[in-house]
Design a protein around this motif. Sequence first.
Motif, short mmCIF file in Angstrom:
data_model
loop_
_atom_site.label_atom_id
_atom_site.label_comp_id
_atom_site.label_asym_id
_atom_site.label_seq_id
_atom_site.Cartn_x
_atom_site.Cartn_y
_atom_site.Cartn_z
N THR A 11 0.83 -1.20 0.00
CA THR A 11 0.00 0.00 0.00
C THR A 11 0.87 1.25 0.00
N GLN A 12 1.91 1.26 0.81
CA GLN A 12 2.81 2.41 0.87
C GLN A 12 3.49 2.65 -0.48
N ILE A 13 3.92 1.57 -1.13
CA ILE A 13 4.57 1.71 -2.43
C ILE A 13 3.60 2.28 -3.45
N ARG A 14 2.38 1.74 -3.50
CA ARG A 14 1.42 2.23 -4.48
C ARG A 14 1.08 3.69 -4.24
N HIS A 15 0.90 4.06 -2.98
CA HIS A 15 0.55 5.44 -2.68
C HIS A 15 1.67 6.39 -3.10
N TYR A 16 2.92 5.97 -2.89
CA TYR A 16 4.05 6.79 -3.33
C TYR A 16 4.03 6.95 -4.85
N LEU A 17 3.88 5.84 -5.56
CA LEU A 17 3.86 5.90 -7.02
C LEU A 17 2.67 6.72 -7.53
N HIS A 18 1.54 6.60 -6.84
CA HIS A 18 0.36 7.38 -7.25
C HIS A 18 0.61 8.88 -7.09
N GLN A 19 1.35 9.24 -6.06
CA GLN A 19 1.63 10.65 -5.81
C GLN A 19 2.60 11.24 -6.82
N HIS A 20 3.37 10.38 -7.50
CA HIS A 20 4.44 10.87 -8.36
C HIS A 20 4.31 10.30 -9.78
N PRO A 21 3.20 10.57 -10.45
CA PRO A 21 2.99 10.04 -11.80
C PRO A 21 3.82 10.81 -12.83
N GLU A 22 4.18 10.12 -13.91
CA GLU A 22 4.92 10.75 -15.00
C GLU A 22 4.34 10.30 -16.34
N LEU A 23 4.36 11.21 -17.30
CA LEU A 23 3.78 10.93 -18.60
C LEU A 23 4.66 9.98 -19.42
N SER A 24 4.09 9.48 -20.50
CA SER A 24 4.75 8.50 -21.35
C SER A 24 6.10 8.99 -21.85
N ASP A 25 7.11 8.12 -21.71
CA ASP A 25 8.49 8.38 -22.11
C ASP A 25 9.14 9.51 -21.32
N GLN A 26 8.48 9.92 -20.23
CA GLN A 26 9.07 10.89 -19.32
C GLN A 26 9.19 10.32 -17.90
N GLU A 27 9.17 9.02 -17.78
CA GLU A 27 9.09 8.37 -16.47
C GLU A 27 10.47 8.20 -15.84
N PHE A 28 11.23 9.29 -15.75
CA PHE A 28 12.62 9.21 -15.31
C PHE A 28 12.72 8.91 -13.81
N ALA A 29 11.97 9.63 -12.98
CA ALA A 29 12.01 9.37 -11.54
C ALA A 29 11.43 8.01 -11.22
N THR A 30 10.37 7.63 -11.92
CA THR A 30 9.77 6.31 -11.72
C THR A 30 10.77 5.22 -12.07
N THR A 31 11.48 5.40 -13.17
CA THR A 31 12.50 4.43 -13.59
C THR A 31 13.57 4.28 -12.53
N GLN A 32 14.04 5.40 -11.98
CA GLN A 32 15.08 5.33 -10.94
C GLN A 32 14.56 4.62 -9.70
N TYR A 33 13.34 4.92 -9.31
CA TYR A 33 12.73 4.29 -8.14
C TYR A 33 12.65 2.77 -8.32
N LEU A 34 12.16 2.33 -9.47
CA LEU A 34 12.03 0.90 -9.73
C LEU A 34 13.39 0.23 -9.83
N THR A 35 14.34 0.89 -10.47
CA THR A 35 15.69 0.34 -10.60
C THR A 35 16.32 0.13 -9.24
N ASP A 36 16.19 1.11 -8.37
CA ASP A 36 16.76 0.99 -7.02
C ASP A 36 16.13 -0.16 -6.25
N LYS A 37 14.83 -0.30 -6.36
CA LYS A 37 14.13 -1.39 -5.67
C LYS A 37 14.62 -2.75 -6.16
#
Length: 377
Positions: A11-37
Amino acid sequence: MVTATEQTQLTQIRHYLHQHPELSDQEFATTQYLTDKLRDLGYRIITSTDLKTGVIAEIGVGKPVIGLRSDIDALPIQEVTNLSYASENDGVMHACGHDFHMTALLGAAERLAAEPTLNGTVRIVFQPAEETHVGAQEVTAAGGVTGLDAIIGFHNKPDLPVGTIGLLAGGLMAAVDQFTVTFHGVGTHAAMPQLGADPLVALAATVGAVQSIVSRNQDPQHAVVVSVTHIEGGNTWNVLPESAWFEGTVRTFDQKARQLAKKRFIEIVNGQAAAYGVKANIDWLVGPDVVDNDSRLTKIVVDESAKHFNVVAPTPSSAGEDFAYFSQRIPSVFAFIGSHGNSDWHHHDLILDDAGLVPAVEWYYFNAKRLLAELTE
């Protein structure tokens, strides 16, 4: 065994991701978050200069190689949910539930990483740009699905209860085509239409006429949708404009219907243009094909899923999914997983039930292990 701790973490992970959405091909912070995990879990990150966003990672060794896919992009929608974890990025929202998908795949990745041994290799594919229908092609061009023996994925389904899985062989989601039509006429004073060539009249007649593709040309046993979604023309009340345009989409479930819809659309547009003395330009964008579930693989996934969940045969959706680019090339299964939402995909008030995260994690996990066992050479 599901624990309260796992549900809380998801739930905590989803809420964080929901708070920080990024548009198509602009998902740079999301990519870094997933890579680190994934790195923290011990996955090997497969990098490629051809993939600027998204993550591909592996764990295990040898064959078979099973892919698990999630999309990661959000939509240009202003959120109105008033959730405590609502989007912090103005005008951008996870209104299709890709935050739900990412969280489920991360949860499955953690479970798989905890296995003492894996009977082969699991490849995690966090795919960018699903909403613009280019991400699966980007992943493919980057070699992200090369060597896969099978790939599975899912989309949350707000109208299905938590714990329900929708599965069927064959076409689950529709092929997508997009069109833009511009009528070029001759502008004039609204009081003297005889001095011009009115593109608005041609446009209005065409919007109604293209509906005959479904009602009079297509086999009624085959689902086809033609929708005009955006119209523009003119600037003021007393001037007939030089041009006017509209755009929309066609959805089909087989190639014959797809080809016929395009043929008749072009004929109707050009016919209406000729009838009203204007010229027509048609831009036709070919999108993803039908999401086509492999029959053999679907039997395996249905059998495994039924051990853990309520499995139903869903009504195929006329929405599109670029997972189709994978399903046309690799044995694959795409599922609908219940998320018990308050509205449907792409709505600005969509709220999904976090209780659906654990079943989604387990669907990935159980089926990854089953396919590793079933597809061993």
